[in-house]
Design an enzyme around this catalytic site. Structure first.
Site, PDB file in Angstrom:
ATOM      1  N   GLY A  38      17.215  50.578  37.927  1.00 18.66           N
ATOM      2  CA  GLY A  38      18.440  50.956  38.630  1.00 18.66           C
ATOM      3  C   GLY A  38      18.092  51.601  39.960  1.00 18.66           C
ATOM      4  O   GLY A  38      18.681  52.599  40.365  1.00 18.66           O
ATOM      5  N   GLY A  39      17.134  50.994  40.667  1.00 17.49           N
ATOM      6  CA  GLY A  39      16.658  51.582  41.924  1.00 17.49           C
ATOM      7  C   GLY A  39      17.342  51.023  43.162  1.00 17.49           C
ATOM      8  O   GLY A  39      16.947  51.335  44.281  1.00 17.49           O
ATOM      9  N   ILE A  60      21.439  57.266  42.697  1.00 16.95           N
ATOM     10  CA  ILE A  60      20.352  58.194  42.378  1.00 16.95           C
ATOM     11  C   ILE A  60      18.998  57.469  42.374  1.00 16.95           C
ATOM     12  O   ILE A  60      17.998  57.994  42.878  1.00 16.95           O
ATOM     13  CB  ILE A  60      20.633  58.847  40.999  1.00 16.95           C
ATOM     14  CG1 ILE A  60      21.834  59.796  41.110  1.00 16.95           C
ATOM     15  CG2 ILE A  60      19.405  59.554  40.448  1.00 16.95           C
ATOM     16  CD1 ILE A  60      22.431  60.243  39.781  1.00 16.95           C
ATOM     17  N   TYR A 100      29.860  57.048  26.413  1.00 14.64           N
ATOM     18  CA  TYR A 100      28.851  57.340  27.438  1.00 14.64           C
ATOM     19  C   TYR A 100      28.104  58.634  27.094  1.00 14.64           C
ATOM     20  O   TYR A 100      26.866  58.685  27.129  1.00 14.64           O
ATOM     21  CB  TYR A 100      29.549  57.480  28.794  1.00 14.64           C
ATOM     22  CG  TYR A 100      28.645  57.910  29.937  1.00 14.64           C
ATOM     23  CD1 TYR A 100      27.751  57.016  30.519  1.00 14.64           C
ATOM     24  CD2 TYR A 100      28.684  59.220  30.429  1.00 14.64           C
ATOM     25  CE1 TYR A 100      26.924  57.421  31.565  1.00 14.64           C
ATOM     26  CE2 TYR A 100      27.871  59.619  31.475  1.00 14.64           C
ATOM     27  CZ  TYR A 100      26.992  58.719  32.042  1.00 14.64           C
ATOM     28  OH  TYR A 100      26.175  59.112  33.068  1.00 14.64           O
TER      29      TYR A 100
HETATM   30  P1  NAD Z   1      24.956  53.467  40.594  1.00 12.24           P
HETATM   31  O1  NAD Z   1      25.955  52.562  39.994  1.00 12.24           O
HETATM   32  O2  NAD Z   1      25.055  53.813  42.035  1.00 12.24           O
HETATM   33  O3  NAD Z   1      23.510  52.942  40.280  1.00 12.24           O
HETATM   34  C1  NAD Z   1      23.204  52.433  39.020  1.00 12.24           C
HETATM   35  C2  NAD Z   1      21.980  51.575  39.110  1.00 12.24           C
HETATM   36  O4  NAD Z   1      21.687  51.092  37.804  1.00 12.24           O
HETATM   37  C3  NAD Z   1      22.161  50.347  39.998  1.00 12.24           C
HETATM   38  O5  NAD Z   1      20.941  50.092  40.659  1.00 12.24           O
HETATM   39  C4  NAD Z   1      22.465  49.241  38.982  1.00 12.24           C
HETATM   40  O6  NAD Z   1      22.069  47.968  39.432  1.00 12.24           O
HETATM   41  C5  NAD Z   1      21.588  49.699  37.829  1.00 12.24           C
HETATM   42  N1  NAD Z   1      22.006  49.159  36.557  1.00 12.24           N
HETATM   43  C6  NAD Z   1      23.165  49.318  35.887  1.00 12.24           C
HETATM   44  N2  NAD Z   1      23.150  48.597  34.754  1.00 12.24           N
HETATM   45  C7  NAD Z   1      21.959  47.976  34.720  1.00 12.24           C
HETATM   46  C8  NAD Z   1      21.331  47.086  33.836  1.00 12.24           C
HETATM   47  N3  NAD Z   1      21.946  46.652  32.720  1.00 12.24           N
HETATM   48  N4  NAD Z   1      20.086  46.641  34.116  1.00 12.24           N
HETATM   49  C9  NAD Z   1      19.441  47.044  35.235  1.00 12.24           C
HETATM   50  N5  NAD Z   1      19.979  47.875  36.123  1.00 12.24           N
HETATM   51  C10 NAD Z   1      21.224  48.331  35.866  1.00 12.24           C
HETATM   52  O7  NAD Z   1      25.027  54.799  39.700  1.00 12.24           O
HETATM   53  P2  NAD Z   1      24.280  56.217  39.702  1.00 12.24           P
HETATM   54  O8  NAD Z   1      25.361  57.234  39.687  1.00 12.24           O
HETATM   55  O9  NAD Z   1      23.197  56.287  40.702  1.00 12.24           O
HETATM   56  O10 NAD Z   1      23.666  56.169  38.228  1.00 12.24           O
HETATM   57  C11 NAD Z   1      22.301  56.262  37.942  1.00 12.24           C
HETATM   58  C12 NAD Z   1      22.123  56.969  36.605  1.00 12.24           C
HETATM   59  O11 NAD Z   1      22.618  58.298  36.708  1.00 12.24           O
HETATM   60  C13 NAD Z   1      22.874  56.345  35.442  1.00 12.24           C
HETATM   61  O12 NAD Z   1      22.052  56.372  34.289  1.00 12.24           O
HETATM   62  C14 NAD Z   1      24.058  57.275  35.261  1.00 12.24           C
HETATM   63  O13 NAD Z   1      24.554  57.248  33.944  1.00 12.24           O
HETATM   64  C15 NAD Z   1      23.434  58.597  35.604  1.00 12.24           C
HETATM   65  N6  NAD Z   1      24.331  59.684  35.966  1.00 12.24           N
HETATM   66  C16 NAD Z   1      25.077  59.625  37.086  1.00 12.24           C
HETATM   67  C17 NAD Z   1      25.904  60.701  37.412  1.00 12.24           C
HETATM   68  C18 NAD Z   1      26.754  60.681  38.633  1.00 12.24           C
HETATM   69  O14 NAD Z   1      27.670  61.523  38.751  1.00 12.24           O
HETATM   70  N7  NAD Z   1      26.525  59.774  39.560  1.00 12.24           N
HETATM   71  C19 NAD Z   1      25.954  61.831  36.595  1.00 12.24           C
HETATM   72  C20 NAD Z   1      25.165  61.860  35.455  1.00 12.24           C
HETATM   73  C21 NAD Z   1      24.350  60.788  35.157  1.00 12.24           C
END
Ligand code: NAD
Length: 251
Positions: free
Chosen positions: A14-15, A19, A151
């Site tokens: 998820g790069g 995050i 979740y």
């Molecule tokens: P985002 O949607 O901007 O990024 C998510 C990334 O994960 C993307 O690169 C996407 O392509 C990848 N991804 C999603 N499903 C996938 C899959 N099946 N296979 C491969 N890649 C996949 O979201 P973010 O907010 O940066 O989320 C990143 C992590 O942080 C997640 O695990 C999310 O649950 C966690 N998180 C986010 C928050 C927040 O407020 N943003 C808070 C707590 C936890």
């Protein structure tokens, strides 16, 4: 000053966004060679351009084991080993318990729990003493947020995995920790949670109210804490959940 990850090989699932992308930029700036994954090649290519430096972008769905096998075969071939795993890919959706479907459960347990488990399992043969694993949890692992139950349960499961794995990797010198962000607006709020700009602004204001620091966080602030857990700066930190939430889940 010496780069904190000079010569390290890192995988960030998820790069391509949010995050993961902020962390990939920081890791690359700190001297790591970074492999990033995400689901869509076009977004990955754009992310790779943004990161610059030493990055390889591979389209791969963490919930599909054959995709994971391809990623690790590529890392084996191109780098021969792996020092850091940031198992970050994940997602969720709001759904009250009386509306939860089997599909919803399978989807998010498939990405967040199964995806993380097999990412770590398949990374291990490439890792040796000094290796670090950081898993993205969430502050909802310990908080009750209405309609976010599936979740939250996936993230609590990840926190549990970190405890188990810290015990299981005893003697191998591999550390495993969880980073649990609070509210951090990322592209996922629109693409995954389906929120409009107005809804995001209202959500941010609400979160700021309940956060001791009086605001939401940024992907860059999470990335700095991931760097701490991934690098030697945290050499005696193992099995923890580090909340990076402005204090929101601590009061
Ligand atoms: P985002 O949607 O901007 O990024 C998510 C990334 O994960 C993307 O690169 C996407 O392509 C990848 N991804 C999603 N499903 C996938 C899959 N099946 N296979 C491969 N890649 C996949 O979201 P973010 O907010 O940066 O989320 C990143 C992590 O942080 C997640 O695990 C999310 O649950 C966690 N998180 C986010 C928050 C927040 O407020 N943003 C808070 C707590 C936890």
């Amino acid at each position: 000053m010496k780069e904190k990850l000079a010569g390290k090989i890192a995988l960030i699932t998820g790069g391509s966004s949010g995050i993961g992308l902020a962390t990939a930029k920081l890791f690359a700036a700190e001297g790591a060679r970074v492999f990033i994954t995400g689901r869509r090649q076009a977004e990955l290519d754009a992310a790779a351009k943004e990161i610059g430096g030493n990055v390889v972008a591979v389209a791969s769905d963490v919930s599909k084991l054959a995709d994971l096998d391809r990623v690790f075969a590529m890392i084996q071939e191109r780098a021969g080993r792996l020092d850091i795993v940031f198992a970050n890919a994940g997602g969720g959706a709001f759904m009250p318990v009386d509306q939860v479907t089997e599909e919803h459960v399978d989807k998010y347990f498939g990405i967040n729990v199964k995806g993380t488990l097999f990412t770590v399992q398949k990374a291990l043969p490439l890792m040796s003493a000094g290796g670090t694993i950081v898993i993205t949890g969430s502050m909802v692992s310990v908080q009750g947020v209405a309609a976010f139950g599936v979740y939250a349960a996936t993230k609590a499961a990840l926190r549990s995995f970190a405890r188990t794995w810290a015990a299981e990797f005893k003697g191998r010198g591999i550390r495993v920790n969880v980073i649990s962000p609070g509210v951090v607006v990322t592209p996922g709020y629109q693409s995954e949670l389906g929120m409009t700009n107005e809804q995001i602004e209202a959500f941010k204001a609400e979160a700021a109210e309940t956060t001791p620091l009086g605001r939401t966080g940024t992907p860059e602030e999470i990335a700095k804490a991931v760097l701490f857990l991934a690098s030697d700066d945290s050499s005696f930190v193992n099995g923890i959940e580090l909340f990076v939430d402005g204090g929101a889940a601590q009061i």
